[in-house]
Design an enzyme around this catalytic site. Structure first.
Site, mmCIF file in Angstrom:
data_model
loop_
_atom_site.group_PDB
_atom_site.id
_atom_site.type_symbol
_atom_site.label_atom_id
_atom_site.label_comp_id
_atom_site.label_asym_id
_atom_site.label_seq_id
_atom_site.Cartn_x
_atom_site.Cartn_y
_atom_site.Cartn_z
ATOM 1 C CD GLU A 137 -2.862 -1.225 2.366
ATOM 2 O OE1 GLU A 137 -2.788 -0.347 3.234
ATOM 3 O OE2 GLU A 137 -3.709 -2.136 2.390
ATOM 4 C CG HIS A 183 -9.625 -5.596 0.943
ATOM 5 N ND1 HIS A 183 -10.040 -6.637 1.747
ATOM 6 C CD2 HIS A 183 -8.289 -5.511 1.092
ATOM 7 C CE1 HIS A 183 -8.984 -7.147 2.362
ATOM 8 N NE2 HIS A 183 -7.911 -6.485 1.987
ATOM 9 C CG ASN A 197 -0.669 -7.075 -1.246
ATOM 10 O OD1 ASN A 197 -1.272 -7.706 -2.124
ATOM 11 N ND2 ASN A 197 -1.124 -6.964 -0.008
ATOM 12 C CG ASP A 210 -12.773 -8.442 2.201
ATOM 13 O OD1 ASP A 210 -12.693 -7.462 1.437
ATOM 14 O OD2 ASP A 210 -12.304 -8.445 3.355
ATOM 15 C CD GLU A 216 -4.554 -7.928 1.810
ATOM 16 O OE1 GLU A 216 -5.400 -7.164 2.294
ATOM 17 O OE2 GLU A 216 -3.328 -7.768 1.956
#
Ligand code: XIL
Length: 336
Positions: free
Chosen positions: A136, A221, A184, A254, A252
């Protein structure tokens, strides 16, 4: 190109094995004492990311004092169950102790970053197959200048400039030549997303400069305040990253339902992403960020304003029953 394989596996990890992908989840040390969660992890996944236990604040809370206890418990659980482990994460602005954030000189930040990367990677050498080296590094839209993404104003950026990213990868490669090294990030899964385009240009430059990067993690996400990009745009982003000779993994996944999306719609959305990964040879791994909705980090996001219900962004519901999201991902990982 060979035709994509189509499989009929009945668990996520068997489907991923059949089509040639690792299938992962995030797990926290507090989940290891929950038999229901560990049984699902054992049955369905063969790749583990520690949800918090390998972050800087967990591993080196004060300078020079490392604590690997909780991280080791997760790694032991994974290895005892024939799962691979991804290290997460070496250099990140978040869950970063105050003593690092308060460093004022470039030399100190460089020294501390080098020491941390070396100590942590040495500790887990032979036990993890990959590292999120930098996480990030790009700022959120409110901090962009004239609508153009900028690097996040972290202590690493403040003291070392954007070169901290190259430096971190070089140190990581020197420390362990055998693991995969990833960049990432989130809200950057697709072409046309400003951060997605900026990250593509960044990693392209890294490849051209010979910086030792092996791949890009698309956190995925997906859901407000992040975008829900169209699947074609995610596929195109995966392809352009693959064309650089890099891996591109879903790291990751979701996606909450606070905007009114139904379980079925969530299942379709997740299916399409799993299928896109299986159709892309450079997509070597597909990881979801947890198991059951009850334990999801999304529940801690007050700003989601989920009308009093759970964000429900994962594959198993509050009672750990499989949701359409599970069935969608299973069929996607089977290449269907
Ligand atoms: C999250 C964890 O799930 C939470 O338990 C913690 O409080 C905050 O971090 N991007 C990342 C992950 O790279 O490390 C974050 O994990 C989720 C967003």
């Amino acid at each position: 190109m060979p035709p994509p394989v189509v499989c009929n596996a009945t668990t996520l990890k068997e489907a991923g094995t059949c089509t040639g992908r690792l299938v992962g989840t995030a797990i926290g040390v507090n989940h290891l004492s929950n038999n229901q969660l560990t049984s699902i992890a054992q049955a369905e996944f063969n790749y583990i990311t520690a949800e918090n236990e390998m972050k800087w604040s967990s591993l080196q809370p004060s300078r020079g004092n490392f604590n690997f206890t909780n991280a080791d418990r997760i790694v032991d659980f994974a290895l005892q169950n024939d799962m691979k482990v991804k290290g997460h994460t070496l250099v990140w602005h978040n869950q970063l102790p105050g003593w690092v954030q308060n460093l004022t000189s470039a030399d100190e930040v460089r020294q501390v970053m080098t020491d941390h990367i070396k100590a942590v990677m040495d500790h887990f050498k032979g036990k993890v197959v990959a590292w999120d080296v930098v996480n990030e590094a790009w700022a959120n839209p409110n901090d962009w200048v004239n609508g153009q993404p900028t690097l996040r104003n972290s202590v690493f950026y403040q003291r070392l400039g954007g070169a901290f990213i190259d430096e971190a990868f070089i140190i990581a490669r020197e420390t362990d030549p055998t693991v995969k090294l990833y960049y990432n990030d989130f809200r950057s899964e697709a072409v046309g997303q400003p951060k997605g385009d900026a990250i593509y240009e960044m990693v392209k430059g890294m490849v051209e400069r010979g910086i030792p990067i092996d791949g890009v993690g698309l956190q995925a996400h997906l859901g407000l305040p992040n975008d829900k990009p169209a699947i074609e745009d995610i596929i195109a982003n995966m392809q352009r990253i693959a064309d650089l000779g890099l891996e591109v993994i879903i790291s990751e996944l979701d996606g909450h339902l606070c905007d009114g999306e139904t379980f079925e719609e969530q299942g379709v959305r997740f299916h399409d992403i799993a299928k896109a990964c299986v159709a892309q040879p450079a997509c070597t791994a597909f990881t979801v960020w947890g198991i059951g909705d009850r334990d999801s980090w999304l529940n801690t996001w007050d700003e989601l304003n989920c009308m009093g219900r759970r964000p429900s962004g994962l594959l198993w519901d509050d009672d750990l029953n499989k949701k359409p999201a599970y069935e969608g991902i299973l069929s996607g990982l089977n290449g269907k």
